[in-house]
Design a protein around this motif. Structure first.
Motif, PDB file in Angstrom:
ATOM      1  N   HIS A  71       0.826  -1.206   0.000  1.00  0.00           N
ATOM      2  CA  HIS A  71       0.000   0.000   0.000  1.00  0.00           C
ATOM      3  C   HIS A  71       0.864   1.262   0.000  1.00  0.00           C
ATOM      4  CE1 HIS A  71      -2.968  -2.959   1.439  1.00  0.00           C
ATOM      5  NE2 HIS A  71      -3.848  -2.163   0.873  1.00  0.00           N
ATOM      6  N   THR A  72       0.375   2.253  -0.693  1.00  0.00           N
ATOM      7  CA  THR A  72       0.967   3.590  -0.668  1.00  0.00           C
ATOM      8  C   THR A  72      -0.001   4.501   0.087  1.00  0.00           C
ATOM      9  OG1 THR A  72       2.088   3.237  -2.775  1.00  0.00           O
ATOM     10  CG2 THR A  72       1.814   5.514  -2.045  1.00  0.00           C
ATOM     11  N   VAL A  73       0.506   5.115   1.153  1.00  0.00           N
ATOM     12  CA  VAL A  73      -0.316   5.949   2.026  1.00  0.00           C
ATOM     13  C   VAL A  73       0.210   7.378   1.943  1.00  0.00           C
ATOM     14  CG1 VAL A  73      -1.307   6.173   4.330  1.00  0.00           C
ATOM     15  CG2 VAL A  73      -0.476   3.948   3.558  1.00  0.00           C
ATOM     16  N   VAL A  74      -0.713   8.341   1.794  1.00  0.00           N
ATOM     17  CA  VAL A  74      -0.320   9.743   1.612  1.00  0.00           C
ATOM     18  C   VAL A  74      -0.978  10.593   2.700  1.00  0.00           C
ATOM     19  CG1 VAL A  74      -0.209  11.690   0.013  1.00  0.00           C
ATOM     20  CG2 VAL A  74      -0.138   9.349  -0.865  1.00  0.00           C
ATOM     21  N   TYR A  75      -0.147  11.387   3.397  1.00  0.00           N
ATOM     22  CA  TYR A  75      -0.583  12.235   4.501  1.00  0.00           C
ATOM     23  C   TYR A  75      -0.413  13.707   4.115  1.00  0.00           C
ATOM     24  CZ  TYR A  75       0.316   7.827   6.941  1.00  0.00           C
ATOM     25  OH  TYR A  75       0.336   6.513   7.318  1.00  0.00           O
ATOM     26  N   ALA A  76      -1.385  14.522   4.458  1.00  0.00           N
ATOM     27  CA  ALA A  76      -1.256  15.975   4.326  1.00  0.00           C
ATOM     28  C   ALA A  76      -0.831  16.523   5.690  1.00  0.00           C
ATOM     29  CB  ALA A  76      -2.576  16.598   3.888  1.00  0.00           C
ATOM     30  N   LEU A  77       0.300  17.248   5.731  1.00  0.00           N
ATOM     31  CA  LEU A  77       0.895  17.674   6.993  1.00  0.00           C
ATOM     32  C   LEU A  77       1.123  19.182   7.017  1.00  0.00           C
ATOM     33  CD1 LEU A  77       3.632  14.887   7.343  1.00  0.00           C
ATOM     34  CD2 LEU A  77       1.336  14.895   8.356  1.00  0.00           C
ATOM     35  N   ARG A  78       1.056  19.716   8.247  1.00  0.00           N
ATOM     36  CA  ARG A  78       1.431  21.107   8.519  1.00  0.00           C
ATOM     37  C   ARG A  78       2.345  21.116   9.737  1.00  0.00           C
ATOM     38  NH1 ARG A  78      -4.131  22.686   6.967  1.00  0.00           N
ATOM     39  NH2 ARG A  78      -3.968  24.095   5.166  1.00  0.00           N
ATOM     40  N   PRO A  79       3.084  22.199   9.952  1.00  0.00           N
ATOM     41  CA  PRO A  79       3.877  22.290  11.183  1.00  0.00           C
ATOM     42  C   PRO A  79       2.983  22.254  12.413  1.00  0.00           C
ATOM     43  CG  PRO A  79       4.556  23.946   9.585  1.00  0.00           C
ATOM     44  CD  PRO A  79       3.300  23.342   9.057  1.00  0.00           C
ATOM     45  N   ALA A  80       3.471  21.680  13.487  1.00  0.00           N
ATOM     46  CA  ALA A  80       2.703  21.622  14.737  1.00  0.00           C
ATOM     47  C   ALA A  80       2.355  23.036  15.184  1.00  0.00           C
ATOM     48  CB  ALA A  80       3.512  20.914  15.810  1.00  0.00           C
ATOM     49  N   GLY A  81       1.107  23.262  15.557  1.00  0.00           N
ATOM     50  CA  GLY A  81       0.662  24.565  16.032  1.00  0.00           C
ATOM     51  C   GLY A  81       0.325  25.549  14.942  1.00  0.00           C
ATOM     52  N   ALA A  82       0.540  25.201  13.680  1.00  0.00           N
ATOM     53  CA  ALA A  82       0.263  26.128  12.580  1.00  0.00           C
ATOM     54  C   ALA A  82      -1.232  26.165  12.276  1.00  0.00           C
ATOM     55  CB  ALA A  82       1.046  25.720  11.344  1.00  0.00           C
ATOM     56  N   GLY A  83      -1.705  27.317  11.812  1.00  0.00           N
ATOM     57  CA  GLY A  83      -3.106  27.475  11.464  1.00  0.00           C
ATOM     58  C   GLY A  83      -3.404  27.029  10.055  1.00  0.00           C
ATOM     59  N   PRO A  84      -4.667  27.101   9.640  1.00  0.00           N
ATOM     60  CA  PRO A  84      -5.057  26.641   8.299  1.00  0.00           C
ATOM     61  C   PRO A  84      -4.485  27.489   7.175  1.00  0.00           C
ATOM     62  CG  PRO A  84      -6.894  27.720   9.418  1.00  0.00           C
ATOM     63  CD  PRO A  84      -5.815  27.570  10.428  1.00  0.00           C
ATOM     64  N   ASP A  85      -3.973  28.686   7.469  1.00  0.00           N
ATOM     65  CA  ASP A  85      -3.383  29.518   6.416  1.00  0.00           C
ATOM     66  C   ASP A  85      -1.946  29.123   6.090  1.00  0.00           C
ATOM     67  OD1 ASP A  85      -5.713  30.962   6.205  1.00  0.00           O
ATOM     68  OD2 ASP A  85      -5.106  32.481   7.664  1.00  0.00           O
ATOM     69  N   THR A  86      -1.375  28.260   6.930  1.00  0.00           N
ATOM     70  CA  THR A  86      -0.016  27.788   6.682  1.00  0.00           C
ATOM     71  C   THR A  86      -0.037  26.732   5.574  1.00  0.00           C
ATOM     72  OG1 THR A  86       0.509  28.141   9.004  1.00  0.00           O
ATOM     73  CG2 THR A  86       2.025  26.781   7.747  1.00  0.00           C
ATOM     74  N   GLU A  87       0.952  26.771   4.718  1.00  0.00           N
ATOM     75  CA  GLU A  87       1.012  25.807   3.616  1.00  0.00           C
ATOM     76  C   GLU A  87       1.157  24.379   4.146  1.00  0.00           C
ATOM     77  OE1 GLU A  87       4.070  26.842   0.861  1.00  0.00           O
ATOM     78  OE2 GLU A  87       2.675  28.011  -0.369  1.00  0.00           O
ATOM     79  N   ALA A  88       0.418  23.490   3.534  1.00  0.00           N
ATOM     80  CA  ALA A  88       0.517  22.057   3.835  1.00  0.00           C
ATOM     81  C   ALA A  88       1.364  21.383   2.766  1.00  0.00           C
ATOM     82  CB  ALA A  88      -0.865  21.425   3.898  1.00  0.00           C
ATOM     83  N   SER A  89       1.847  20.209   3.081  1.00  0.00           N
ATOM     84  CA  SER A  89       2.625  19.418   2.127  1.00  0.00           C
ATOM     85  C   SER A  89       2.215  17.959   2.255  1.00  0.00           C
ATOM     86  CB  SER A  89       4.123  19.582   2.375  1.00  0.00           C
ATOM     87  OG  SER A  89       4.452  19.159   3.695  1.00  0.00           O
ATOM     88  N   LEU A  90       2.589  17.165   1.276  1.00  0.00           N
ATOM     89  CA  LEU A  90       2.251  15.743   1.285  1.00  0.00           C
ATOM     90  C   LEU A  90       3.461  14.919   1.694  1.00  0.00           C
ATOM     91  CD1 LEU A  90       0.107  15.327  -1.971  1.00  0.00           C
ATOM     92  CD2 LEU A  90      -0.648  15.850   0.357  1.00  0.00           C
ATOM     93  N   PHE A  91       3.173  13.856   2.433  1.00  0.00           N
ATOM     94  CA  PHE A  91       4.209  12.907   2.857  1.00  0.00           C
ATOM     95  C   PHE A  91       3.730  11.520   2.463  1.00  0.00           C
ATOM     96  CE2 PHE A  91       6.448  10.129   5.832  1.00  0.00           C
ATOM     97  CZ  PHE A  91       7.746  10.638   5.776  1.00  0.00           C
TER      98      PHE A  91
END
Length: 358
Positions: A255-275
């Motif tokens: 399986h390939t699993v993909v997570y959308a992540l943000r820095p801890a404590g960051a709000g929704p305006d902070t850019e997210a990235s995929l892992f």
């Protein structure tokens, strides 16, 4: 003249009359006793003229009892034979000698990006422009394949093995509580009891020794470093079941699993990235595992990125977030003459094609 019930010589003087008539039948005077006729049988008469205390059973009666005893013995024999047969043929009988569990062999390979990690404030846009655009979220992305019986396992047993392997994939990689390090029991309970000690040692003393990396058992991030930008984790992959031998089923998952992540404590305006995490697992099931809904995980191969090769992935994965780059630090070398050192560190490169194209 005396009454018919009076003694032959009349009523004796002083005997009660009138209101005491109801007791007259139990009053025996001397005249009544002399008039009574006593008869005693001789010994011969007692032997020949009276029913003996112990009677002999007739032949027909003895025959009936014999048949009942025979039927009872036959019923007991049939019940005993049935119990022995079920004990031999029952598929879930307790094994005479329990084989030791094979320890999990694991490989965790960090994948470093070639450039900066792409990011976006819109998580849906990230997914839409990535290879995970058509992945499904959560357990819906881990469907069961058609189940077919094998030479020694029924359809139901094959389905049970596939369900257990599927549950392990879902709980160990798609449960936000497990991924963020708050929960491990749900994963531990799915493991064969003979492997739980190795699992506990990996949690207590993680090491990149091919046996005790937490990330070989489950996906885990550092909640002080990152958080999930979307709890609906995307996944796609396959499950396959096959018979290893007459007493063992094997299930292989990829399986390939993909997570959308943000820095801890960051709000929704902070850019997210995929892992992205690619996991290939191999499970073994004996009949006791099938009964208990547990599995023996024997091989775990994990590739995960983007992350730095300089950090130890044994306790947790270390994602690089939006805009970050991997440091140009080569993995440490290995001295083959130094005792107690692990094998050479592994690291790969995350291809650009695996990243979102924004």
């Amino acid at each position: 003249m005396g009454e018919p019930s009076d003694p032959p010589e009349g009523t004796p003087e002083g005997a009660p009359r009138g209101g005491d008539d109801e007791y007259r039948s139990v009053v025996f005077d001397e005249t009544f006793v002399r008039a009574a006729r006593l008869q005693e049988f001789s010994a011969q008469e007692r032997i020949t003229d009276h029913t003996p205390a112990v009677r002999r059973l007739s032949p027909a009666r003895r025959s009936g009892l014999s048949r009942q005893a025979l039927v009872l013995v036959l019923l007991i024999a049939v019940a005993f034979g049935t119990a022995v047969y079920m004990g031999v043929r029952h598929p879930y009988r307790t094994p005479v000698a329990e084989r030791p569990a094979e320890p999990l062999r694991m490989t965790v390979v960090p994948l470093a990006p070639e450039g900066a990690v792409p990011g976006s404030r819109d998580v849906d846009q990230l997914y839409a422009h990535s290879p995970a655009a058509h992945f499904r979220a959560g357990a819906g992305g881990v469907p069961l394949p058609p189940a077919r019986r094998t030479a020694n396992f029924t359809d139901d047993q094959v389905v049970s093995a596939l369900l257990t392997a599927r549950d392990y994939v879902v709980r160990s990689a798609l449960d936000p509580a497990v991924v963020t390090g708050r929960e491990t029991r749900a994963v531990r309970m799915l493991l064969d009891s003979r492997q739980q000690e190795q699992f506990d040692e990996s949690l207590d003393r993680p090491a990149a020794d091919g046996r005790h990396a937490v990330t070989g058992w489950l996906v885990r991030f550092d909640p002080a470093h990152v958080r999930l930008a979307d709890p609906h984790i995307r996944v796609q992959g396959t499950l396959q079941a096959a018979e290893a031998d007459s007493g063992t089923l094997e299930v292989t998952t990829d399986h390939t699993v993909v997570y959308a992540l943000r820095p801890a404590g960051a709000g929704p305006d902070t850019e997210a990235s995929l892992f992205t995490v690619r996991r290939e697992l191999r499970f073994r099931f004996d009949r006791e595992d099938l009964r208990l809904h547990q599995a023996e995980l024997v091989v775990s191969h994990v590739q995960a990125g983007p992350q730095s090769c300089a950090l130890d992935p044994a306790p947790r994965l270390h994602p690089l977030l939006a805009g970050q780059r991997a440091p140009h630090t080569a993995p440490p070398g290995t001295d083959p003459y130094a005792p107690g050192t692990a094998g050479p560190a592994l690291c790969g490169t995350l291809a650009d094609a695996a990243q979102p194209r924004l």
